[in-house]
Design a protein around this motif. Structure first.
Motif, short mmCIF file in Angstrom:
data_model
loop_
_atom_site.label_atom_id
_atom_site.label_comp_id
_atom_site.label_asym_id
_atom_site.label_seq_id
_atom_site.Cartn_x
_atom_site.Cartn_y
_atom_site.Cartn_z
N MET A 1 65.40 114.22 94.25
CA MET A 1 64.80 114.25 92.91
C MET A 1 63.36 114.78 92.98
SD MET A 1 65.34 111.17 90.24
CE MET A 1 63.84 110.82 89.39
N LYS A 2 62.96 115.56 91.96
CA LYS A 2 61.60 116.11 92.03
C LYS A 2 60.57 115.06 91.60
CE LYS A 2 62.77 118.63 87.85
NZ LYS A 2 62.98 119.95 87.29
N PRO A 3 59.30 115.26 92.01
CA PRO A 3 58.28 114.29 91.61
C PRO A 3 58.08 114.30 90.10
CG PRO A 3 57.29 116.16 92.74
CD PRO A 3 58.77 116.33 92.86
N GLN A 4 57.74 113.13 89.57
CA GLN A 4 57.47 113.01 88.14
C GLN A 4 55.98 112.76 87.96
OE1 GLN A 4 60.17 109.60 87.67
NE2 GLN A 4 61.30 110.84 86.20
N LEU A 5 55.38 113.47 87.00
CA LEU A 5 53.95 113.28 86.74
C LEU A 5 53.76 112.72 85.34
CD1 LEU A 5 51.07 113.83 88.02
CD2 LEU A 5 51.00 115.84 86.52
N PHE A 6 53.18 111.53 85.27
CA PHE A 6 52.79 110.93 83.99
C PHE A 6 51.43 111.53 83.65
CE2 PHE A 6 55.83 107.39 83.65
CZ PHE A 6 56.36 107.37 84.94
N ALA A 7 51.37 112.28 82.55
CA ALA A 7 50.13 113.02 82.30
C ALA A 7 50.01 113.42 80.84
CB ALA A 7 50.13 114.29 83.17
N HIS A 8 48.80 113.87 80.51
CA HIS A 8 48.57 114.48 79.19
C HIS A 8 47.77 115.77 79.43
CE1 HIS A 8 47.03 115.37 75.23
NE2 HIS A 8 48.02 114.63 74.77
N PRO A 9 48.13 116.86 78.73
CA PRO A 9 47.52 118.16 79.03
C PRO A 9 46.03 118.26 78.74
CG PRO A 9 49.41 118.38 77.52
CD PRO A 9 49.19 116.92 77.71
N PHE A 10 45.49 117.37 77.90
CA PHE A 10 44.05 117.50 77.56
C PHE A 10 43.18 116.66 78.49
CE2 PHE A 10 40.64 117.40 74.05
CZ PHE A 10 40.32 118.73 74.24
N SER A 11 43.82 115.88 79.36
CA SER A 11 43.07 114.97 80.24
C SER A 11 42.54 115.73 81.46
CB SER A 11 44.01 113.86 80.70
OG SER A 11 43.76 113.51 82.04
N SER A 12 41.25 115.52 81.72
CA SER A 12 40.61 116.25 82.83
C SER A 12 41.23 115.88 84.18
CB SER A 12 39.11 115.97 82.83
OG SER A 12 38.86 114.59 82.77
N TYR A 13 41.48 114.59 84.41
CA TYR A 13 42.05 114.21 85.72
C TYR A 13 43.50 114.69 85.85
CZ TYR A 13 38.05 111.58 87.42
OH TYR A 13 36.81 111.24 87.89
#
Ligand SMILES: N[C@@H](CCC(=O)N[C@@H](CS)C(=O)NCC(=O)O)C(=O)O
Length: 219
Positions: A1-13
């Protein structure tokens, strides 16, 4: 399974990690942290109760902190662009510059932004003033560093540049890099021209209207 990224596109980190993923064309699943995806929000909060993002999940294990996520990706999903030098001694400079951008550009930039989100009665002008002084000092030091090298830790794009790109991108919005630091301005422009960075910036573009201090009409 590929890695999953919990994220938001406007977040700098999140952009810091996305740049690393895009540099190497690493396949991953983007789990969007927003109010439309309540199941994603719930899973992220259960994984990381301190409620900071991004978080990476793979094979049932969660990896927190943008720098650590990038180091994890380099070990687990190495690609054509090694974001850390193989020689541990050379890697020290890269890690030091990564810490510089997180602690002395990203942190004061976030201080100014988060203060603007607070109710006016809870604002911290003293702290904001300190943050602006820190940005001035950091810009001044960085100007010398990037006067002789293309990227933050030498001639190769690295983890340090993944940290530099979003931190300088937003820092220049909240506390413009003065013309007296032409090398920092030129370095920021080089970062924005890099395809991985341009892609991360473009993905954040639809959210600019939410920038608490008002996004400038550029970049
Ligand atoms: N030290 C963390 C910082 C992460 C961080 O501050 N993320 C911001 C988004 S850019 C966040 O989670 N903000 C949520 C909040 O402040 O409530 C890292 O390196 O990943």
């Amino acid at each position: 399974m590929k890695p999953q990224l919990f994220a938001h596109p406007f977040s700098s980190y999140c952009q810091k990690v996305l740049i690393a993923l895009y540099e190497n064309g690493t396949d991953f699943e983007y789990l969007m942290l927003d109010e439309e995806h309540t199941d994603v929000l719930a899973e992220w909060q259960a994984l990381w109760p301190v409620k900071r993002f991004p978080v990476l999940k793979e094979d049932g294990n969660a990896v927190m902190e943008a720098t650590t996520i990038i180091e994890y990706l380099m070990l687990r999903h190495p690609g054509a662009v090694p974001l850390l030098p193989a020689d541990p001694r050379e890697a020290l400079r890269t890690r030091m510059m990564d810490r510089f951008f997180d602690n002395y550009i990203m942190t004061p930039m976030q201080k100014v932004v988060f203060d603007a989100i607070r109710p006016e009665t809870d604002r911290d002008p003293y702290g904001v003033n300190e943050a602006r002084t820190m940005l001035d000092n950091a810009y001044g030091w960085l100007d010398g560093v990037v006067s002789t090298t293309e990227w933050a830790a030498g001639e190769s794009f690295s983890l340090a540049d993944c940290a530099a790109a979003p931190s300088l991108f937003y820092a220049d919005w909240v506390h413009p890099i003065p013309e007296t630091h032409p090398n920092v301005r030129a370095y920021r422009a080089r970062l924005l021209a890099r395809p991985s960075v341009a892609r991360a910036v473009d993905e954040g573009r639809p959210y600019r209207k939410f920038f608490p201090l008002g996004a400038p009409d550029r970049d």
